[in-house]
Design an enzyme around this catalytic site. Structure first.
Site, PDB file in Angstrom:
ATOM      1  N   ALA A 260       4.238  -8.324  -2.501  1.00 59.27           N
ATOM      2  CA  ALA A 260       3.458  -9.514  -2.759  1.00 59.27           C
ATOM      3  C   ALA A 260       2.188  -9.282  -2.074  1.00 59.27           C
ATOM      4  CB  ALA A 260       4.398 -10.949  -2.151  1.00 59.27           C
TER       5      ALA A 260
ATOM      6  N   HIS B 122      -8.482  -7.413   3.285  1.00 62.05           N
ATOM      7  CA  HIS B 122      -7.543  -6.401   2.932  1.00 62.05           C
ATOM      8  C   HIS B 122      -7.284  -6.439   1.653  1.00 62.05           C
ATOM      9  CE1 HIS B 122      -6.192  -3.557   5.978  1.00 62.05           C
ATOM     10  NE2 HIS B 122      -5.110  -3.726   5.679  1.00 62.05           N
TER      11      HIS B 122
ATOM     12  N   PHE C  40       5.738  -3.050 -12.824  1.00 62.97           N
ATOM     13  CA  PHE C  40       4.857  -3.389 -11.707  1.00 62.97           C
ATOM     14  C   PHE C  40       5.389  -5.279 -11.409  1.00 62.97           C
ATOM     15  CE2 PHE C  40       0.843  -5.457 -10.399  1.00 62.97           C
ATOM     16  CZ  PHE C  40       0.365  -4.610  -9.308  1.00 62.97           C
TER      17      PHE C  40
ATOM     18  N   PHE D 154       0.800  -1.241   0.094  1.00 62.05           N
ATOM     19  CA  PHE D 154      -0.201   0.048  -0.056  1.00 62.05           C
ATOM     20  C   PHE D 154       0.946   1.384  -0.089  1.00 62.05           C
ATOM     21  CE2 PHE D 154      -2.736   2.913   1.815  1.00 62.05           C
ATOM     22  CZ  PHE D 154      -4.017   2.942   1.157  1.00 62.05           C
ATOM     23  N   GLU D 155       2.070   1.101   0.624  1.00 64.82           N
ATOM     24  CA  GLU D 155       3.068   2.320   0.680  1.00 64.82           C
ATOM     25  C   GLU D 155       3.839   2.530  -0.563  1.00 64.82           C
ATOM     26  OE1 GLU D 155       2.459   0.337   3.583  1.00 64.82           O
ATOM     27  OE2 GLU D 155       1.132   1.727   4.386  1.00 64.82           O
TER      28      GLU D 155
ATOM     29  N   THR E 271      -7.239 -12.497   4.304  1.00 66.63           N
ATOM     30  CA  THR E 271      -7.491 -11.035   4.436  1.00 66.63           C
ATOM     31  C   THR E 271      -8.400 -10.404   3.638  1.00 66.63           C
ATOM     32  OG1 THR E 271      -6.328  -8.992   4.846  1.00 66.63           O
ATOM     33  CG2 THR E 271      -5.352 -10.689   3.496  1.00 66.63           C
TER      34      THR E 271
ATOM     35  N   ILE F 104      -1.048 -11.213  -0.788  1.00 67.38           N
ATOM     36  CA  ILE F 104      -1.565 -12.822  -1.000  1.00 67.38           C
ATOM     37  C   ILE F 104      -2.887 -12.829  -0.320  1.00 67.38           C
ATOM     38  CG2 ILE F 104      -0.986 -15.077  -0.177  1.00 67.38           C
ATOM     39  CD1 ILE F 104       2.165 -14.214   0.024  1.00 67.38           C
TER      40      ILE F 104
HETATM   41  N1  INI Z   1       0.880  -5.636   2.560  1.00 67.00           N
HETATM   42  C1  INI Z   1       1.401  -6.442   1.713  1.00 67.00           C
HETATM   43  O1  INI Z   1       2.383  -5.882   1.065  1.00 67.00           O
HETATM   44  N2  INI Z   1       0.808  -7.500   1.197  1.00 67.00           N
HETATM   45  C2  INI Z   1      -0.119  -8.174   1.715  1.00 67.00           C
HETATM   46  O2  INI Z   1      -0.785  -9.116   1.563  1.00 67.00           O
HETATM   47  C3  INI Z   1      -0.932  -7.444   2.558  1.00 67.00           C
HETATM   48  N3  INI Z   1      -1.983  -7.844   3.383  1.00 67.00           N
HETATM   49  O3  INI Z   1      -2.485  -8.762   3.021  1.00 67.00           O
HETATM   50  O4  INI Z   1      -2.864  -7.043   4.370  1.00 67.00           O
HETATM   51  C4  INI Z   1      -0.404  -5.948   3.157  1.00 67.00           C
HETATM   52  N4  INI Z   1      -0.868  -5.412   4.013  1.00 67.00           N
HETATM   53  C5  INI Z   1      -0.364  -3.869   4.521  1.00 67.00           C
HETATM   54  C6  INI Z   1      -0.450  -2.781   3.938  1.00 67.00           C
HETATM   55  O5  INI Z   1       0.228  -3.039   2.566  1.00 67.00           O
HETATM   56  C7  INI Z   1       0.035  -1.571   4.755  1.00 67.00           C
HETATM   57  O6  INI Z   1       1.430  -1.516   4.768  1.00 67.00           O
HETATM   58  C8  INI Z   1      -0.765  -1.461   5.832  1.00 67.00           C
HETATM   59  O7  INI Z   1      -2.147  -1.712   5.657  1.00 67.00           O
HETATM   60  C9  INI Z   1      -0.248   0.278   6.603  1.00 67.00           C
HETATM   61  O8  INI Z   1      -0.731   1.078   5.684  1.00 67.00           O
END
Ligand code: INI
Length: 160
Positions: A85, A93, A118, A62-63, A91, A87
């Site tokens: 990655a 998320h 990407f 996400f960052e 989740t 996955i």
């Molecule tokens: N971040 C990942 O890089 N991969 C994942 O699978 C993942 N899951 O599954 O939650 C994930 N979450 C963290 C996200 O990228 C942020 O770092 C977090 O939400 C804080 O902003």
């Protein structure tokens, strides 16, 4: 009258003079590290000196876009490689993280004109991710590095 043939403009894999940054997520590090190694190996194999490559770490996928945007705006890099990655597992998320990461990276590339490769895996399972991080489905980090080189050289040719 002789027929004019269209001119083809393509990138190539000559990386020697390029400056590249890889932005790698720490989340799912056991998958992302082999992706990063694959990307760095591919850059080295194509003649790019280690001193012309930077690696930037971020917490999760996400960052990645905000950091890629900052690097792109610096004008120091010919191309950027995003590595992560996401996955699915259990989740909820997944869709948010994967979707925002992909959309954010596409937007940065279009807004700045700096190519962004990407190399972020989005898979249902850990095994699928490992398969693509140096396992039986190759190494998507290495593939992303080749894409970065090709796009950087292509954009240079179009600009010149
Ligand atoms: N971040 C990942 O890089 N991969 C994942 O699978 C993942 N899951 O599954 O939650 C994930 N979450 C963290 C996200 O990228 C942020 O770092 C977090 O939400 C804080 O902003």
């Amino acid at each position: 009258m002789p027929q004019a043939t269209p001119r083809t403009i393509e990138g190539d894999l000559s990386a020697r003079e390029l400056r590249i940054a890889c932005v790698a997520a720490r989340f799912n590090e056991f998958v992302v590290e082999p992706l990063l190694r694959g990307a760095l190996d591919a850059l080295a194999r194509h003649g790019i000196d280690e001193g012309r490559v930077d690696v930037v770490r971020v917490p999760g996928a996400f960052e990645i876009p905000i950091v890629v945007r900052k690097l792109a705006a610096s004008t120091r890099y010919d191309a950027l490689i995003a590595l992560g990655a996401v996955i699915r597992g259990d989740t909820p998320h997944f869709d948010y993280v994967a979707g925002e990461c992909a959309a954010g990276l596409a937007r940065v590339a279009l807004e700045t004109g700096v190519p962004v490769a990407f190399g972020v895996l989005t898979t249902d399972t850990v095994d699928q991710a490992l398969d693509r991080a140096g396992g039986k489905a190759g190494n998507k980090g290495a593939d992303a590095a080749l894409t970065a080189i090709e796009m950087a050289t292509l954009l240079r040719k179009i600009e010149s």
